[in-house]
Design a protein around this motif. Structure first.
Motif, PDB file in Angstrom:
ATOM      1  N   MET A  57       6.527  96.815 122.945  1.00 24.93           N
ATOM      2  CA  MET A  57       6.271  95.856 123.681  1.00 24.93           C
ATOM      3  C   MET A  57       4.732  95.368 123.744  1.00 24.93           C
ATOM      4  O   MET A  57       3.790  96.005 123.549  1.00 24.93           O
ATOM      5  CB  MET A  57       6.568  96.100 125.284  1.00 24.93           C
ATOM      6  CG  MET A  57       7.964  96.584 125.331  1.00 24.93           C
ATOM      7  SD  MET A  57       9.171  95.577 124.548  1.00 24.93           S
ATOM      8  CE  MET A  57       9.223  94.178 125.527  1.00 24.93           C
ATOM      9  N   TYR A 101       7.872  91.394 122.257  1.00 26.90           N
ATOM     10  CA  TYR A 101       7.739  92.659 121.216  1.00 26.90           C
ATOM     11  C   TYR A 101       7.210  92.590 120.051  1.00 26.90           C
ATOM     12  O   TYR A 101       7.204  91.375 119.563  1.00 26.90           O
ATOM     13  CB  TYR A 101       9.182  93.353 121.108  1.00 26.90           C
ATOM     14  CG  TYR A 101      10.119  92.317 120.348  1.00 26.90           C
ATOM     15  CD1 TYR A 101      10.150  92.324 118.708  1.00 26.90           C
ATOM     16  CD2 TYR A 101      10.779  91.238 120.788  1.00 26.90           C
ATOM     17  CE1 TYR A 101      11.032  91.764 118.193  1.00 26.90           C
ATOM     18  CE2 TYR A 101      11.780  90.741 120.170  1.00 26.90           C
ATOM     19  CZ  TYR A 101      11.657  90.449 118.720  1.00 26.90           C
ATOM     20  OH  TYR A 101      12.484  89.820 118.204  1.00 26.90           O
ATOM     21  N   PRO A 120      10.166  91.761 129.803  1.00 30.71           N
ATOM     22  CA  PRO A 120      10.760  92.987 129.301  1.00 30.71           C
ATOM     23  C   PRO A 120       9.411  93.997 129.330  1.00 30.71           C
ATOM     24  O   PRO A 120       8.207  93.644 128.983  1.00 30.71           O
ATOM     25  CB  PRO A 120      11.183  92.649 127.971  1.00 30.71           C
ATOM     26  CG  PRO A 120      11.605  91.316 128.154  1.00 30.71           C
ATOM     27  CD  PRO A 120      10.832  90.546 129.273  1.00 30.71           C
ATOM     28  N   MET A 163      11.469  99.424 125.909  1.00 29.93           N
ATOM     29  CA  MET A 163      12.735  99.430 125.037  1.00 29.93           C
ATOM     30  C   MET A 163      12.487 100.581 124.183  1.00 29.93           C
ATOM     31  O   MET A 163      11.826 101.232 123.934  1.00 29.93           O
ATOM     32  CB  MET A 163      12.734  98.035 124.329  1.00 29.93           C
ATOM     33  CG  MET A 163      11.786  98.071 123.163  1.00 29.93           C
ATOM     34  SD  MET A 163      12.289  96.578 122.099  1.00 29.93           S
ATOM     35  CE  MET A 163      10.853  96.633 121.012  1.00 29.93           C
ATOM     36  N   VAL A 196      16.641  97.674 126.669  1.00 29.69           N
ATOM     37  CA  VAL A 196      15.519  96.937 127.123  1.00 29.69           C
ATOM     38  C   VAL A 196      15.366  97.218 128.746  1.00 29.69           C
ATOM     39  O   VAL A 196      16.446  96.757 129.426  1.00 29.69           O
ATOM     40  CB  VAL A 196      15.366  95.654 126.876  1.00 29.69           C
ATOM     41  CG1 VAL A 196      13.887  94.983 127.324  1.00 29.69           C
ATOM     42  CG2 VAL A 196      15.730  95.128 125.470  1.00 29.69           C
ATOM     43  N   LYS A 216      12.666 103.090 131.927  1.00 36.19           N
ATOM     44  CA  LYS A 216      12.981 102.993 130.401  1.00 36.19           C
ATOM     45  C   LYS A 216      14.169 103.908 130.039  1.00 36.19           C
ATOM     46  O   LYS A 216      14.171 105.046 130.118  1.00 36.19           O
ATOM     47  CB  LYS A 216      11.685 103.309 129.542  1.00 36.19           C
ATOM     48  CG  LYS A 216      12.042 103.103 128.021  1.00 36.19           C
ATOM     49  CD  LYS A 216      12.312 104.684 127.306  1.00 36.19           C
ATOM     50  CE  LYS A 216      12.258 104.404 126.004  1.00 36.19           C
ATOM     51  NZ  LYS A 216      12.743 105.803 125.036  1.00 36.19           N
TER      52      LYS A 216
END
Length: 355
Positions: free
Chosen positions: A191, A232, A261, A264, A277, A317
């Motif tokens: 990320m 990302y 976000p 992930m 995610v 996560k």
């Protein structure tokens, strides 16, 4: 306090409706997972940032492997990766894990975070991030990801940094995950975040506190945040043990306006690459995104898990995968009455109901 929470709840319901952020996910609440206590662990069984990998042929006698970090009471000094294995005769994802050993102890300075596993050519590797540690200083980074091979009695020689950042506020290697492409390249996905607004950070001390209070309110309301999510990143290398080159930063397609976000994980299946995610740092949903080319990811409209679905708070996560026609999801969350403790849960569903 109750009135304030009721007002905030009503506000969010309206906001969710206007932005089409769904309150309930596709999957059902999960079963609580347990693990044997680590001999030096004094974290009440706390689990965060799990990464689970299934090895069909087995590795060191076990098919299921997991790495996680404790993070009880948000103490990053204890966020040191612990490796586990799970044994299940039916090959279903295990709910009980056996601790193998601690991958890394507490560094002399700084802290560890964000562990992940990668299996390739009969070898298992564990990677983890280091933040402001002596190894980072030596390599010229503020934060960086290092790795080592998983051996029977511990880990091999540490290699890296694989990816890293030299900016204290902007980080393009958060929550890294590694795969091997069909072309034989090694690829790292992570990320790309900015932690604080330069405008607020550099503001006159006389107004900085007022600005921070204002921003905290706008953040709770989902309007504006000190943080910024750029999307990302993709990094590549010809060798898993050498430094990866930054390629690009991309946005998730079909990402809800209320999502920023945060973390992930990745898994492969059905000739596609999937990203699981964590939608936000706080008040997060767990979402699924798919990619046909390994570069561009499109999010599914309905999240897999939400606070409403699991009846918990502090979702963090997740990690997941496909096996035998089923999709499995491990996620961590907190009880409303104990926000200091992160517990891990497992839920499964037939793949046909997800994809």
């Amino acid at each position: 306090m109750s009135i304030s929470r009721d007002i905030l709840s009503a506000y969010r319901k309206l906001q969710y409706k206007l932005c089409r952020r769904l309150e309930y996910g596709t999957m059902s609440l999960g079963e609580l997972c347990t693990h044997t206590p680590f001999e030096e662990e004094i974290n009440h069984g706390d689990v965060i940032h799990p990464c689970v990998r299934y090895v069909p042929e087995g590795y060191l006698g076990h098919k299921w492997w997991m790495v996680y970090t404790p993070y009880y009471a948000a103490n990053d000094k204890t966020e040191n990766p612990i490796l586990c294995y799970g044994d299940n005769e039916t090959n279903n994802p295990p709910t009980h894990w056996i601790v193998a050993y601690q991958v890394q102890g507490q560094p002399a300075k700084g802290y560890n975070s964000d562990p992940t596993l990668f299996y390739d050519n009969g070898k298992m590797y564990v990677m983890w991030r280091e933040n402001m540690t002596e190894r980072c200083d030596k390599a010229g980074y503020v934060r960086a990801t290092f790795g080592a091979e998983v051996l029977k009695d511990g880990i091999g020689d540490v290699f890296g940094p694989l990816v890293g950042t030299k900016d204290i506020e902007e980080d393009a290697e958060v929550s890294p995950t590694f795969i091997k492409t069909n072309e034989g390249k090694y690829r790292c996905y992570a990320m790309h975040l900015r932690f604080h607004s330069p405008f607020v950070q550099n503001a006159n001390p006389l107004i900085k506190k007022t600005l921070e209070t204002f921003v905290n309110i706008t953040d709770i309301l989902g309007l504006w945040s000190l943080q910024k999510g750029y999307g990302y990143t993709i990094w590549e290398s010809d060798d898993i043990k050498t430094t990866f080159s930054y390629k690009q930063t991309l946005k998730f397609l079909n990402c809800n306006k209320l999502y920023r976000p945060w973390h992930m994980d990745l898994f492969e299946g059905n000739d596609k690459l999937y990203a699981i995610v964590q939608s936000n740092q706080c008040n997060a949903d767990i979402c699924l995104a798919e990619s046909f080319d390994g570069v561009h990811f499109r999010m599914y409209a309905r999240p897999l898990m939400t606070n409403k679905t699991c009846g918990k708070v502090g979702i963090y996560k997740p990690t997941s995968g496909m096996l035998g026609g089923n999709f499995f999801l491990y996620y961590t969350a907190q009880d409303v009455d104990n926000r200091a403790l992160n517990k891990m849960y497992l839920t499964t569903i037939k793949i046909i109901y997800i994809i």
